[in-house]
Design an enzyme around this catalytic site. Structure first.
Site, mmCIF file in Angstrom:
data_model
loop_
_atom_site.group_PDB
_atom_site.id
_atom_site.type_symbol
_atom_site.label_atom_id
_atom_site.label_comp_id
_atom_site.label_asym_id
_atom_site.label_seq_id
_atom_site.Cartn_x
_atom_site.Cartn_y
_atom_site.Cartn_z
ATOM 1 N N SER A 114 -11.501 -1.207 0.032
ATOM 2 C CA SER A 114 -10.257 -0.948 0.570
ATOM 3 C C SER A 114 -10.218 -1.364 2.561
ATOM 4 C CB SER A 114 -9.281 0.273 0.280
ATOM 5 O OG SER A 114 -9.127 0.413 0.002
ATOM 6 N N HIS A 143 -4.288 6.089 3.728
ATOM 7 C CA HIS A 143 -4.740 5.098 2.892
ATOM 8 C C HIS A 143 -4.016 3.565 3.589
ATOM 9 C CE1 HIS A 143 -5.779 1.589 -0.047
ATOM 10 N NE2 HIS A 143 -6.391 2.667 0.055
ATOM 11 N N ASP A 198 0.960 -1.260 0.081
ATOM 12 C CA ASP A 198 -0.200 -0.563 -0.261
ATOM 13 C C ASP A 198 0.855 1.241 0.675
ATOM 14 O OD1 ASP A 198 -2.411 1.823 0.997
ATOM 15 O OD2 ASP A 198 -3.117 0.366 1.093
#
Length: 416
Positions: A376, A225, A197
């Site tokens: 996600s 994120h 990620d």
């Protein structure tokens, strides 16, 4: 004209439901900002879509209208990425975004490589450590488009697999950060959960060891994120993950590179994970089929690595999402607080589990917590439980049935 085009793209993104999962701004924050940050906002390379998801608006749309909106948002996102970063990104022969001027080649004979050199291609041997995967990276001659070059390379090396270095989008857009400290880089030993990620920021919920390595320019670099996803794997306290305190190996494939999140970076990250003995790797990123990434995942699985991937948020009419669609990858979709599949959830060639992807909170890179939405944030919950249980069979035994799916961690929402 270029100025006008940019605003047209932005309008599409803001009026259509967001095609990526979102970390939703706190009340009073400007769109795309983290409240409480001093020194302004630094745009992050992972910010590839703007706008937040309006649940009420999504529910009012017919399936056909929703599909149209999501496809339009996806097209606009790709167009805007190429427009803003034309020096780093271009479209391949399938009109998928990729690193400009780079072709990945596997299985080429020496005479084919020699022919490519003679045709003006730069040649670099670049093995994927940890997977024993040999790769040749070709630099396209100046002035030649990637699409045209791919056609020529396949003609000169027909026995090989040639592809662009495709880019993969987070299944959740991150908000810009002025400054966020990386989680302390501890040395992880023994059993660990992996995450491919953006980088992970220091956060009070991340009490277990976190070891980070960069696979892109400027990496590792803290991202909203990556921090949110990490907290849903191993968080403790205010954000409790599915495997609290689990040691984390984090591969940042974005850094500050506009062409971050590439197939080559992800393959290298998988090699590192395999070499370090990661049991389960979470990939909340989506993009097109790519032979190098497919091969890397197959080799990682042969070495005992389980890959858990989100199906994305481009809607059910979008092309199948990868790596979730690869055989053997555990594909995860998201559900809301009422147990319904998210209307914006993408599709894969198979879906193995569902987990919360809305009406929930995760860690913010500024040290707090905030609402998130998208597949996600479902994938790390499934990955965390798989890490804790030790096998897919045990995970299936834990799952609850709902909406025709096997639901994992249905109450893991951190709304207390």
């Amino acid at each position: 004209m270029k100025f006008a085009r940019r605003w047209i793209v932005a309008g599409l993104l803001l009026t259509a439901p967001g095609a990526q999962a979102q970390l939703l701004p706190s009340p009073g924050s400007a769109l795309g900002q983290v409240s409480g940050q001093a020194g302004g906002i630094v745009p992050h390379v992972m910010d590839r879509v703007e706008g937040t998801l309006d649940q009420a608006g999504l529910d009012r749309l017919s399936p056909a209208r929703l599909a149209d909106r999501l496809l339009a948002a996806r097209a606009a996102r790709i167009d805007d990425l190429v427009w803003r970063h034309a020096d780093s990104v271009e479209l391949d022969d399938r009109r998928e975004p990729a690193r400009r001027g780079v072709i990945l080649l596997t299985g080429a004979r020496p005479e084919s490589v020699a022919a490519l050199r003679s045709a003006g291609y730069g040649v670099e041997d670049a093995a994927i450590e940890g997977l024993d995967l040999a790769v040749t990276r070709l630099t396209v001659p100046q002035g030649r488009s990637l699409s045209r070059a791919l056609k020529q390379v396949r003609s000169l090396a027909p026995e090989a697999q040639a592809s662009a270095d495709n880019l993969y989008f987070p299944s959740g857009a991150s908000m810009g950060l002025a400054a966020a400290a990386l989680a302390e880089n501890a040395s992880v030993r023994g059993k660990a959960a992996g995450l491919i990620d953006g980088g992970v920021a220091r956060h009070p919920s991340l009490t277990g060891p976190v070891e980070q390595r960069g696979f892109a320019r400027g990496a590792p670099r803290a991202s909203a994120h990556g921090t949110a996803v990490a907290s849903l794997i191993s968080g403790t306290g205010s954000i409790r993950g599915a495997a609290p305190g689990a040691p984390l190996l984090v591969a940042d494939v974005y850094g500050d590179d506009p062409a971050g999140g590439s197939a080559f970076a992800m393959a290298r990250a998988l090699g590192w994970m395999a070499a370090r003995g990661a049991d389960v790797v979470t990939v909340s990123l989506v993009g097109p089929d790519n032979p190098l990434l497919a091969g890397a995942i197959r080799l990682a699985r042969e070495r005992g690595v389980s890959v858990v991937a989100a199906v994305g948020n481009d809607g059910p009419a979008a092309p199948p999402a990868y790596p979730a669609s690869y055989a053997g990858v555990i594909a995860v979709t998201g559900i809301d607080g009422r147990g319904r599949v998210l209307p914006e959830a993408g599709r894969a060639r198979h879906v193995d589990f569902a987990a919360p992807g809305a009406d929930m909170n995760a860690a913010r890179a500024d040290g707090g917590k905030g609402k998130v939405r998208g597949t996600s944030f479902a994938a790390p919950l499934v990955a965390g439980r798989l890490f804790a249980k030790g096998s897919v069979a045990a995970l299936r035994a834990e799952a609850k049935r709902g909406s025709g799916l096997s639901i994992i961690c249905g109450n893991c929402r951190n709304n207390d």
